[in-house]
Scaffold this motif. Structure first.
Motif, PDB file in Angstrom:
ATOM      1  N   PHE A  76      29.182  -7.474  -5.651  1.00  7.53           N
ATOM      2  CA  PHE A  76      28.777  -7.917  -4.258  1.00  7.53           C
ATOM      3  C   PHE A  76      27.937  -7.003  -3.713  1.00  7.53           C
ATOM      4  O   PHE A  76      26.820  -7.546  -3.168  1.00  7.53           O
ATOM      5  CB  PHE A  76      30.227  -8.213  -3.573  1.00  7.53           C
ATOM      6  CG  PHE A  76      29.808  -8.771  -2.196  1.00  7.53           C
ATOM      7  CD1 PHE A  76      29.071  -9.907  -2.118  1.00  7.53           C
ATOM      8  CD2 PHE A  76      30.215  -7.852  -1.064  1.00  7.53           C
ATOM      9  CE1 PHE A  76      28.734 -10.634  -0.873  1.00  7.53           C
ATOM     10  CE2 PHE A  76      29.757  -8.596   0.214  1.00  7.53           C
ATOM     11  CZ  PHE A  76      29.228  -9.841   0.381  1.00  7.53           C
ATOM     12  N   ALA A  85      20.362 -12.738   0.723  1.00 11.54           N
ATOM     13  CA  ALA A  85      19.631 -11.503   1.004  1.00 11.54           C
ATOM     14  C   ALA A  85      18.074 -11.649   0.982  1.00 11.54           C
ATOM     15  O   ALA A  85      17.323 -11.178   1.870  1.00 11.54           O
ATOM     16  CB  ALA A  85      19.934 -10.560  -0.261  1.00 11.54           C
ATOM     17  N   SER A  99      24.468  -8.156  -2.432  1.00 10.64           N
ATOM     18  CA  SER A  99      23.973  -8.507  -1.007  1.00 10.64           C
ATOM     19  C   SER A  99      22.716  -7.804  -0.704  1.00 10.64           C
ATOM     20  O   SER A  99      22.026  -7.824   0.334  1.00 10.64           O
ATOM     21  CB  SER A  99      24.934  -7.870  -0.453  1.00 10.64           C
ATOM     22  OG  SER A  99      25.117  -6.243  -0.190  1.00 10.64           O
ATOM     23  N   ARG A 100      22.047  -6.991  -1.517  1.00  7.82           N
ATOM     24  CA  ARG A 100      20.780  -6.212  -1.513  1.00  7.82           C
ATOM     25  C   ARG A 100      19.938  -6.972  -2.388  1.00  7.82           C
ATOM     26  O   ARG A 100      18.707  -6.569  -2.357  1.00  7.82           O
ATOM     27  CB  ARG A 100      20.870  -4.837  -2.041  1.00  7.82           C
ATOM     28  CG  ARG A 100      22.007  -3.889  -1.143  1.00  7.82           C
ATOM     29  CD  ARG A 100      21.573  -3.687   0.100  1.00  7.82           C
ATOM     30  NE  ARG A 100      22.712  -3.224   0.855  1.00  7.82           N
ATOM     31  CZ  ARG A 100      23.399  -3.430   1.745  1.00  7.82           C
ATOM     32  NH1 ARG A 100      23.591  -4.666   2.158  1.00  7.82           N
ATOM     33  NH2 ARG A 100      24.280  -2.442   2.489  1.00  7.82           N
ATOM     34  N   ALA A 119      27.804 -13.198   4.820  1.00  5.52           N
ATOM     35  CA  ALA A 119      27.089 -12.579   3.575  1.00  5.52           C
ATOM     36  C   ALA A 119      27.310 -13.196   2.424  1.00  5.52           C
ATOM     37  O   ALA A 119      26.672 -12.781   1.328  1.00  5.52           O
ATOM     38  CB  ALA A 119      27.415 -10.954   3.678  1.00  5.52           C
ATOM     39  N   PHE A 121      21.304  -9.417   5.847  1.00  2.38           N
ATOM     40  CA  PHE A 121      21.781  -8.220   5.494  1.00  2.38           C
ATOM     41  C   PHE A 121      23.041  -7.767   5.878  1.00  2.38           C
ATOM     42  O   PHE A 121      23.338  -8.077   7.389  1.00  2.38           O
ATOM     43  CB  PHE A 121      20.552  -7.102   5.899  1.00  2.38           C
ATOM     44  CG  PHE A 121      21.206  -5.685   5.237  1.00  2.38           C
ATOM     45  CD1 PHE A 121      20.706  -5.186   4.269  1.00  2.38           C
ATOM     46  CD2 PHE A 121      21.718  -4.775   6.213  1.00  2.38           C
ATOM     47  CE1 PHE A 121      20.961  -4.100   3.921  1.00  2.38           C
ATOM     48  CE2 PHE A 121      22.141  -3.525   5.968  1.00  2.38           C
ATOM     49  CZ  PHE A 121      21.571  -3.100   4.537  1.00  2.38           C
ATOM     50  N   LEU A 122      24.010  -7.342   5.232  1.00  2.00           N
ATOM     51  CA  LEU A 122      25.182  -6.858   5.651  1.00  2.00           C
ATOM     52  C   LEU A 122      25.476  -5.364   5.380  1.00  2.00           C
ATOM     53  O   LEU A 122      25.307  -4.720   4.185  1.00  2.00           O
ATOM     54  CB  LEU A 122      26.376  -7.575   4.731  1.00  2.00           C
ATOM     55  CG  LEU A 122      27.748  -6.692   5.118  1.00  2.00           C
ATOM     56  CD1 LEU A 122      28.329  -7.237   6.638  1.00  2.00           C
ATOM     57  CD2 LEU A 122      28.733  -7.617   4.180  1.00  2.00           C
ATOM     58  N   ALA A 123      25.565  -4.668   6.483  1.00  2.00           N
ATOM     59  CA  ALA A 123      25.957  -3.052   6.424  1.00  2.00           C
ATOM     60  C   ALA A 123      27.280  -3.008   6.248  1.00  2.00           C
ATOM     61  O   ALA A 123      27.967  -3.446   7.065  1.00  2.00           O
ATOM     62  CB  ALA A 123      25.287  -2.355   7.765  1.00  2.00           C
ATOM     63  N   PHE A 124      27.834  -2.473   5.138  1.00  2.00           N
ATOM     64  CA  PHE A 124      29.392  -2.421   4.873  1.00  2.00           C
ATOM     65  C   PHE A 124      30.017  -1.547   5.899  1.00  2.00           C
ATOM     66  O   PHE A 124      29.686  -0.516   6.063  1.00  2.00           O
ATOM     67  CB  PHE A 124      29.525  -2.183   3.392  1.00  2.00           C
ATOM     68  CG  PHE A 124      29.078  -3.173   2.600  1.00  2.00           C
ATOM     69  CD1 PHE A 124      30.062  -4.032   1.807  1.00  2.00           C
ATOM     70  CD2 PHE A 124      27.708  -3.450   2.221  1.00  2.00           C
ATOM     71  CE1 PHE A 124      29.787  -5.214   0.791  1.00  2.00           C
ATOM     72  CE2 PHE A 124      27.318  -4.754   1.594  1.00  2.00           C
ATOM     73  CZ  PHE A 124      28.326  -5.571   0.743  1.00  2.00           C
ATOM     74  N   GLU A 184      23.323   2.937   4.669  1.00  2.00           N
ATOM     75  CA  GLU A 184      23.289   1.457   4.541  1.00  2.00           C
ATOM     76  C   GLU A 184      22.100   1.171   5.880  1.00  2.00           C
ATOM     77  O   GLU A 184      21.327   0.210   5.616  1.00  2.00           O
ATOM     78  CB  GLU A 184      24.604   1.102   5.648  1.00  2.00           C
ATOM     79  CG  GLU A 184      25.804   1.127   4.667  1.00  2.00           C
ATOM     80  CD  GLU A 184      25.804   0.217   3.446  1.00  2.00           C
ATOM     81  OE1 GLU A 184      25.476   0.750   2.180  1.00  2.00           O
ATOM     82  OE2 GLU A 184      25.942  -0.952   3.498  1.00  2.00           O
ATOM     83  N   ASN A 202      31.701 -10.989   6.520  1.00  2.00           N
ATOM     84  CA  ASN A 202      31.578 -11.129   4.914  1.00  2.00           C
ATOM     85  C   ASN A 202      31.538 -12.371   4.741  1.00  2.00           C
ATOM     86  O   ASN A 202      30.693 -12.802   3.474  1.00  2.00           O
ATOM     87  CB  ASN A 202      33.045 -10.707   4.246  1.00  2.00           C
ATOM     88  CG  ASN A 202      33.137  -9.224   4.180  1.00  2.00           C
ATOM     89  OD1 ASN A 202      32.335  -8.353   3.430  1.00  2.00           O
ATOM     90  ND2 ASN A 202      34.059  -8.511   4.696  1.00  2.00           N
TER      91      ASN A 202
END
Lengths: 248, 415
Positions: free
Chosen positions: B358, A76, B362-363, A48, A81-84, A155, A45
């Motif tokens: 958020f 971004a 983030s995208r 990101a 990229f963060l896959a949550f 995601e 986190n």
């Protein structure tokens, strides 16, 4: 690509990360494992750009730029990229519109023209196949009413469309049954290339059977205690985490 | 003196007794109408408004136009063989039972819920209105679009009476041509006989100096269905009282409200749903988005009477304040007099959800665009209940234009 140096972070005055050092290069897949509360998700986190973490010292450099200075959207645009772990539901915001705006904002940042609707949709359809995402999900609100597995699939679908240089997968395997895991992992594998890097945060060795890492790190008590190759994950599966801490 | 004249005279007596509401009144404590008191009785003068190109374009509808409260035949388009007429014409062409039923819509009682001087004055002095009487088992083949164009005082009283199993869609639209100061005093009285279905839109876009005071009063018989879409975008001040009486078993109503306010706009809706009979359903969803120094009031009361067993009722009110100077006063109320009911109600006042923001950022969505998009999505959820796509698009665009926005998200919505 990513260099984390002596990173310290706290939440509400409580130290979570206590000196993380990590280097990730293009083409590599890293797995970060560790017990609950060790700081794995915090690390993902912080990279990101989520609010609510105070960085007390250390640095994060990404493509030779100071990542911590950037807003989440700038990260971004630069390919993070963060896959949550827990993808949020956003009623009223269309899944595809969200992605299209994201892709075009990134393109604008890179000095490219926006994709038109036709080009965008052809990419979307191709990528949806990659994770076997039912096309009906494309026109729905973001994650609304999706099952746990569908959210995780969404995601990875978003990851495929946004085509990041650095993908952080935060417990992407949790809540997936074995078939869904195979599909999601298959999608991630197809996205691996010499130009991008993947950092997976996970509890279980199981995921690593499907996505084979180049490095496995053990994060405990806010620090990376040990680094090895994929055989380390098997050892952890067998022996737990305590011995790593003792050894360190 | 005929029945209707008598009834209207009684209404005038009630007005003289009640006077106009003041802030000392519990139901008017947030809404100060004193600045419009002198306007109440002002006579409208003739206007040179041309109605032809006003209102929502691209609607395939019957059209009934009122300019400052007076029927405008030249810009209207009415069906020939259905009872949809301006009040004056209805009165001169009907007698007996039909006239009696219509006259009852002018009957105002001091002890009716939320009764006030505006409503009494309206019953006594309305200059015109639509008289809509649909025969049993008839279905209006096109929506009825009632366009009100106001730039002065106007007093209009509509009566919609739907016979057994009749179906209709009625779109009331209120617009202003310029920013003159005036008062619109509106009433819509509705009776739905057994199994009748009405989709009712009220789109308030009066000009920026106009006050809009209205009462929507609905009586529902067995298994009838009433749906209201109340949209508040315009005017300086708007106060709407919505009263629904689920008088016989199996009746159901849905009330959807959306306010998008800015500047110093003030909008107050009081809703009151009476579950009088068993097995009735009511759903109420109100949302507000408030910017600037705007002020919204929502008071929703659901009254479940002793005999109304198996009542199924829900009410929610969500509010987003975009400015620290905006204000919402919200009060959902439930009063229940039997044990066999399912009721839920709640209100939220909030900023936007940090997790959603958020996620979008983030995208690659900018913070500003993410906020705007979430705000719009919040408002748009209420509009999703609209069946009429042309009206929905129109309202979306009008609401969108009032919200802070940049061109990026506009693209996301129209694609």
């Amino acid at each position: 690509m990513l260099v984390v140096q002596d990173l310290h972070a706290e939440v509400d005055g409580k130290a979570i990360l206590k000196g993380i050092n990590l280097e990730v290069n293009a083409g590599e897949v890293h797995a970060i494992m560790g017990p609950n509360g060790s700081g794995k998700s915090t690390l993902a986190n912080v990279i990101a750009g989520r609010d609510g973490y105070k960085i007390t010292s250390g640095s994060v450099t990404y493509k030779n730029k100071d990542l911590l200075e950037m807003s989440p959207e700038e990260r971004a645009w630069e390919g993070v990229f963060l896959a949550f772990q827990y993808p949020v539901e956003i009623p009223g915001v269309n899944n595809t519109y969200l992605l299209k705006a994201g892709v075009n904002a990134q393109r604008k940042h890179q000095g490219l023209d926006a994709l038109d609707a036709f080009d965008f949709m052809s990419i979307v359809k191709e990528k949806a196949k990659l994770v076997e995402l039912d096309p009906s999900f494309l026109s729905r609100s973001v994650n609304e009413g999706f099952s746990g597995g569908e959210k995780k699939r969404n995601e990875i679908f978003q990851m495929a469309v946004l085509n990041p240089s650095l993908a952080l997968l935060d417990e992407t395997d949790s809540g997936l049954d074995i078939d869904a895991l195979r599909i999601v992992a298959g999608g991630v594998n197809k996205l691996r290339s010499a130009d991008n890097a993947i950092v997976m945060v996970t509890h279980y060795q199981r995921l690593l059977n499907y996505i084979e890492p180049d490095f496995v790190h053990v994060l405990a008590d806010g620090k990376i205690q040990k680094t090895g190759d994929k055989s380390l994950a098997l050892e952890l599966e067998e022996r737990g985490y305590d011995w790593v801490k003792e050894e360190a | 003196m005929n029945l209707i004249e008598q009834t209207r005279q009684q209404a005038d007596a009630l007005f003289n007794q009640l006077g106009l509401p003041s802030k000392r009144d519990e139901h008017w404590k947030y809404t100060d109408v004193s600045a419009w008191a002198d306007a109440l009785q002002a006579e409208p003068t003739s206007s040179n408004i041309k109605a032809e190109n006003l209102g929502i374009a691209d609607l395939d509808v019957y059209r009934l136009v009122f300019i400052n409260g007076v029927f405008d035949g030249t810009s209207s388009n009415l069906p020939h063989d259905i009872d949809i007429l301006p009040m004056s014409e209805f009165l001169s062409t009907h007698e007996g039972q039909a006239l009696e039923a219509y006259a009852r819509l002018f009957d105002v009682q001091a002890d009716a819920p939320l009764m006030n001087g505006f409503e009494a004055y309206n019953a006594a002095h309305a200059t015109d209105g639509a008289a809509v009487c649909l025969a049993a088992n008839s279905k209006l083949d096109k929506p009825l679009y009632i366009l009100h164009i106001n730039n002065q005082n106007n007093i209009v009283r509509h009566g919609f009476i739907l016979g057994e199993h009749a179906e209709a869609e009625i779109i009331e639209h209120f617009i202003g041509t310029d920013a003159q100061r005036g008062l619109s005093n509106m009433a819509s009285h509705i009776i739905l006989q057994d199994g009748a279905q009405l989709q009712h839109y009220r789109l308030q876009q009066e000009s920026s100096k106009q006050a809009h005071i209205a009462r929507v009063d609905v009586k529902q018989h067995q298994h009838s269905t009433y749906t209201l879409h109340a949209v508040e975008l315009g005017g300086a001040l708007s106060r709407v009282d919505v009263l629904v009486n689920l008088a016989e078993q199996g009746a159901s109503c849905a009330l959807h409200g959306l306010f998008v306010l800015s500047g110093r706009q003030h909008v107050d809706h009081h809703t009151r749903v009476d579950h009088t009979a068993p097995h009735c359903t009511s759903n109420e969803t109100y949302r507000t988005v408030l910017d600037g120094r705007s002020h919204a009031v929502f008071n929703g009361k659901i009254m479940v009477h002793k005999d109304a067993i198996k009542t199924d009722s829900s009410m929610s009110n969500g509010n987003i304040l975009l400015s620290k100077h905006a204000e919402i006063d919200t009060k959902p109320e439930l009063e229940i007099y039997n044990d066999d009911v399912l009721c839920a109600h709640g209100a939220t006042v909030g900023q936007l959800d940090d997790k959603q923001l958020f996620y979008m950022r983030s995208r690659g969505i900018s913070q500003e665009a993410a906020q705007e998009l979430l705000t719009f999505a919040f408002a748009d959820e209420v509009l999703a209940a609209m069946n009429n796509d042309v009206v929905r698009r129109y309202v979306e665009q009008a609401a969108f234009a009032k919200l802070p926005h940049n061109e990026d998200i506009e693209g996301m919505l129209t694609t």
